[in-house]
Design a protein around this motif. Structure first.
Motif, PDB file in Angstrom:
ATOM      1  N   ARG A 273      27.358 102.392  18.994  1.00  0.00           N
ATOM      2  CA  ARG A 273      27.100 102.805  17.613  1.00  0.00           C
ATOM      3  C   ARG A 273      27.486 104.270  17.397  1.00  0.00           C
ATOM      4  NH1 ARG A 273      24.142  99.310  19.788  1.00  0.00           N
ATOM      5  NH2 ARG A 273      22.982 100.853  20.991  1.00  0.00           N
ATOM      6  N   GLU A 352      17.346 110.565  11.116  1.00  0.00           N
ATOM      7  CA  GLU A 352      17.611 109.187  10.698  1.00  0.00           C
ATOM      8  C   GLU A 352      18.903 108.659  11.309  1.00  0.00           C
ATOM      9  OE1 GLU A 352      18.233 106.565   6.583  1.00  0.00           O
ATOM     10  OE2 GLU A 352      17.692 108.704   6.479  1.00  0.00           O
ATOM     11  N   THR A 353      19.944 109.478  11.271  1.00  0.00           N
ATOM     12  CA  THR A 353      21.234 109.056  11.829  1.00  0.00           C
ATOM     13  C   THR A 353      21.128 108.777  13.314  1.00  0.00           C
ATOM     14  OG1 THR A 353      22.354 110.455  10.197  1.00  0.00           O
ATOM     15  CG2 THR A 353      23.659 109.684  12.048  1.00  0.00           C
ATOM     16  N   SER A 356      19.563 105.578  14.239  1.00  0.00           N
ATOM     17  CA  SER A 356      20.383 104.403  13.957  1.00  0.00           C
ATOM     18  C   SER A 356      21.306 104.046  15.126  1.00  0.00           C
ATOM     19  CB  SER A 356      21.236 104.638  12.711  1.00  0.00           C
ATOM     20  OG  SER A 356      22.290 105.556  12.950  1.00  0.00           O
TER      21      SER A 356
END
Length: 357
Positions: A273, A352-353, A356
């Motif tokens: 990711r 937040e990133t 993820s």
């Protein structure tokens, strides 16, 4: 100091595994001159650069490169004054002999030597067709006895040995030639990244690290990862270019084609990711990027990604032709695009990133 001058200083510096003192000195001076924050090194010669604006409450981004170079260490002194030596890092026997080296004396000076093997005149027919091993080679400093080597040259066992190469830059073709691009290019990239981010309002705290002794088992990174405790990391590398010996379809790390982002090697399966985030951002911004999958090799990403409960790590590699030998070629544009990509990634990171990934 501009990037080219910084790379020149770092490439010319002598920094065998465990003896990275000159690299530490250059990096700390640069950090101080550019006001990058507090800078210190530990007893293993790992360097830590911490910006004053780090809040201590944001996710921590570790920007890493290793400071050592493939090198040698004196194992014994022969009665004739030549030096028996061991490799520090992964050398090919074919690339070692007939090159100039520098050997450090006990009082810190550097003496010129030649990696020598039996002259062709004294080889049998079978020996002429065989590559000598490092055990068959010696370093000759011009001494004629063990006593002269120790008492006149002041060289003893345990002395570090590095290639004797001076940096060059071909401005017309944007190509650098020098030693230790694995990984002094990465060291320069860490420092330039910290410099470019100095005045940015970030969603993360950034710590720049130069880790020691990577070439003999990522040893420095096992320390730095536990000190920094990163939430995410970028490792810069001078990575092996494959564009002069692989078929076109298999070239994954070509010089002048941009930084290489590695999906896999023996040390790490890259977080897919975070990897995808970096690749897509590069393409979005028009930064050329390459992708590779390697059957061997390893980086500081190995120990770092297994720390602090698991850390997303990507490798940004500057392609270097003929690494792990005395000389290498690299392109300045590839270096600049590596720094640019890292800066743009870090500017977009926040809690937040990172979660993820």
């Amino acid at each position: 100091m501009n990037s080219l001058k910084l790379i020149e200083q770092l490439s010319n510096a002598y920094g065998a595994c465990g003896f990275e003192d000159q690299v530490v000195e250059i990096a700390e001076k640069f950090a101080q001159d550019e006001a990058l924050g507090s800078v210190r090194h530990d007893c293993n010669l790992n360097v830590y650069i911490t910006p004053e604006k780090n809040a201590g409450k944001k996710p921590v981004v570790m920007v890493d490169a290793h400071s050592d170079e493939v090198s040698f260490i004196v194992q014994a002194i022969k009665p004739n004054g030549t030096l028996q030596f061991l490799p520090l890092g992964g050398w090919s026997n074919y690339t070692v002999p007939a090159h100039k080296v520098k050997v450090q004396t006990y009082d810190g000076r550097w003496v010129s030597g030649i990696v020598a093997s039996t002259p062709v005149h004294f080889l049998s027919a079978a020996q002429k067709n065989a590559c000598p091993t490092i055990a068959d080679m010696v370093i000759d400093i011009g001494s004629t006895s063990k006593e002269e080597t120790e008492k006149v040259y002041n060289i003893h066992i345990g002395a570090p040995v590095v290639p004797d190469v001076t940096f060059e830059y071909d401005e017309n073709n944007d190509v650098m030639l020098g030693k230790a691009f694995d990984n002094r290019l990465g060291c320069a990239a860490v420092l330039d990244t910290m410099k470019d981010l100095k005045n940015e309002d970030l969603g993360v705290d950034v710590v720049g690290v130069l880790s020691s002794q990577e070439e003999i088992g990522e040893r420095g990174a096992f320390v730095t990862r536990d000190v920094v405790k990163p939430d995410i990391a970028i490792c810069f590398e001078g990575c092996p270019a494959d564009d002069t010996f692989n078929p076109d379809y298999f070239i994954q790390t070509a010089m002048k084609k941009g930084p290489m982002l590695r999906h896999f090697d023996k040390s790490m399966v890259t977080n897919p990711r975070f990897q995808r985030f970096a690749l897509e951002l590069g393409r979005e911004l028009g930064i050329p990027v390459q992708e590779s999958v390697r059957s061997g090799g390893g980086t500081n990403g190995g120990p770092i990604h297994l720390s602090n409960g698991g850390v997303p790590v990507i490798i940004i590699g500057v392609p270097v032709r003929y690494i792990h030998s005395h000389h290498g070629f690299a392109c300045m544009a590839d270096y600049n695009n590596s720094v640019k990509l890292a800066v743009e990634i870090i500017k977009r990171l926040n809690d937040e990133t990172i979660k993820s990934f």
